[in-house]
Design an enzyme around this catalytic site. Structure first.
Site, PDB file in Angstrom:
ATOM      1  N   HIS A 170      58.344  31.995  30.458  1.00 58.92           N
ATOM      2  CA  HIS A 170      57.001  31.484  30.761  1.00 58.92           C
ATOM      3  C   HIS A 170      56.057  32.678  30.942  1.00 58.92           C
ATOM      4  O   HIS A 170      56.497  33.801  31.202  1.00 58.92           O
ATOM      5  CB  HIS A 170      57.030  30.640  32.035  1.00 58.92           C
ATOM      6  CG  HIS A 170      57.703  29.315  31.860  1.00 58.92           C
ATOM      7  ND1 HIS A 170      57.658  28.316  32.803  1.00 58.92           N
ATOM      8  CD2 HIS A 170      58.445  28.829  30.832  1.00 58.92           C
ATOM      9  CE1 HIS A 170      58.336  27.269  32.365  1.00 58.92           C
ATOM     10  NE2 HIS A 170      58.826  27.562  31.171  1.00 58.92           N
TER      11      HIS A 170
ATOM     12  N   CYS B 267      58.475  29.443  38.065  1.00 60.48           N
ATOM     13  CA  CYS B 267      57.513  30.534  38.211  1.00 60.48           C
ATOM     14  C   CYS B 267      57.025  30.674  39.640  1.00 60.48           C
ATOM     15  O   CYS B 267      56.835  31.789  40.129  1.00 60.48           O
ATOM     16  CB  CYS B 267      56.356  30.344  37.239  1.00 60.48           C
ATOM     17  SG  CYS B 267      56.894  30.523  35.519  1.00 60.48           S
TER      18      CYS B 267
ATOM     19  N   CYS C 112      54.912  26.416  37.230  1.00 66.53           N
ATOM     20  CA  CYS C 112      56.037  25.484  37.345  1.00 66.53           C
ATOM     21  C   CYS C 112      56.933  25.941  38.503  1.00 66.53           C
ATOM     22  O   CYS C 112      56.770  27.045  39.020  1.00 66.53           O
ATOM     23  CB  CYS C 112      56.820  25.436  36.032  1.00 66.53           C
ATOM     24  SG  CYS C 112      57.927  26.840  35.801  1.00 66.53           S
TER      25      CYS C 112
ATOM     26  N   GLU D 211      54.115  33.571  33.331  1.00 66.22           N
ATOM     27  CA  GLU D 211      54.234  34.257  34.623  1.00 66.22           C
ATOM     28  C   GLU D 211      55.459  35.163  34.640  1.00 66.22           C
ATOM     29  O   GLU D 211      55.405  36.300  35.120  1.00 66.22           O
ATOM     30  CB  GLU D 211      54.352  33.231  35.766  1.00 66.22           C
ATOM     31  CG  GLU D 211      53.135  32.331  35.935  1.00 66.22           C
ATOM     32  CD  GLU D 211      53.255  31.017  35.155  1.00 66.22           C
ATOM     33  OE1 GLU D 211      53.870  31.014  34.074  1.00 66.22           O
ATOM     34  OE2 GLU D 211      52.710  30.005  35.641  1.00 66.22           O
TER      35      GLU D 211
END
Ligand SMILES: [Zn+2]
Length: 158
Positions: free
Chosen positions: A54, A87, A84, A56
Site C-alpha cells: 500500500h 497501514c 486501512c 503508506e
C-alpha cells in the site's frame, strides 16, 4: 506539526500517477519531517505482486531506508485516503504520531476498495470465518520464546 496543503497535494499527485496504470490503486503518501519531504510513494500492489505494498507501507519503508532507523518519531504522514488497518498499524508501529488523510474510508469503498470486514477481526467480535479462520492453539508451546525473550538482558524493544 500543523497541516500543510502542499504535502496533501503531493500525496494526491502520487495517487493520480497510478490512475490508468497497472501499478496499483489510486493511493499516495508523503512523509514529512521538520517541514521537508523525507519520502513519497504510492500503492504498488499490482506492480510488486505484493498485497502489502500500500502507499503508506511503501513510503514508510522508503523513509526507514533514507533515515536509517525503524523509528519515525517526529515524522508526519500525509495520505490521500484513510489508512486501512494494516497501514494504521504500520504508522503507529513507526512512532508517527500525526497522520493527515484526504478521502474517507467510505470514499475508498465507493470505488471498490473496502476494508471494513478487517475491523471485525480487530474488535474480536463478529469476525467472518469465511474471510479468515483465526484460532488460538498451543500457547504453552509458543510462550517459550516470549519467556526466553523476557529473560534476555540484551533485548531491544521497539
Ligand atoms: Zn493500507
Amino acid at each position: 506539526m500543523a497541516y500543510e496543503q502542499k504535502f496533501m497535494e503531493l500525496a494526491e499527485k502520487e495517487a493520480q500517477s497510478n490512475v490508468g496504470t497497472q501499478i496499483g490503486g489510486p493511493f499516495g503518501t508523503v512523509i514529512v519531517k521538520d517541514g521537508k519531504v523525507v519520502a513519497s510513494g504510492h500503492n504498488r500492489v499490482l506492480e510488486n505482486h505484493d498485497p502489502s505494498a500500500h502507499g503508506e507501507i511503501t513510503t514508510i519503508r522508503e523513509a526507514y531506508q533514507k533515515l536509517g532507523t525503524h523509528d519515525l518519531t517526529g515524522c508526519v504522514l500525509y495520505t490521500n485516503a484513510y489508512p486501512c488497518p494494516m497501514c494504521l498499524g504500520a504508522i503507529i508501529w513507526s512512532n508517527i504520531s500525526t497522520c493527515y488523510y484526504g478521502n474517507s474510508a467510505k470514499d475508498a469503498a465507493d470505488i471498490g476498495f473496502r476494508d471494513d470486514f478487517i475491523y471485525d477481526f480487530i474488535s474480536g467480535g463478529l469476525a467472518d470465518k469465511s474471510v479468515l479462520n483465526l484460532e488460538q492453539h498451543d500457547r504453552d508451546l509458543t510462550i517459550k520464546s516470549f519467556d526466553n525473550f523476557k529473560r534476555d538482558s540484551g533485548r531491544t524493544l521497539y
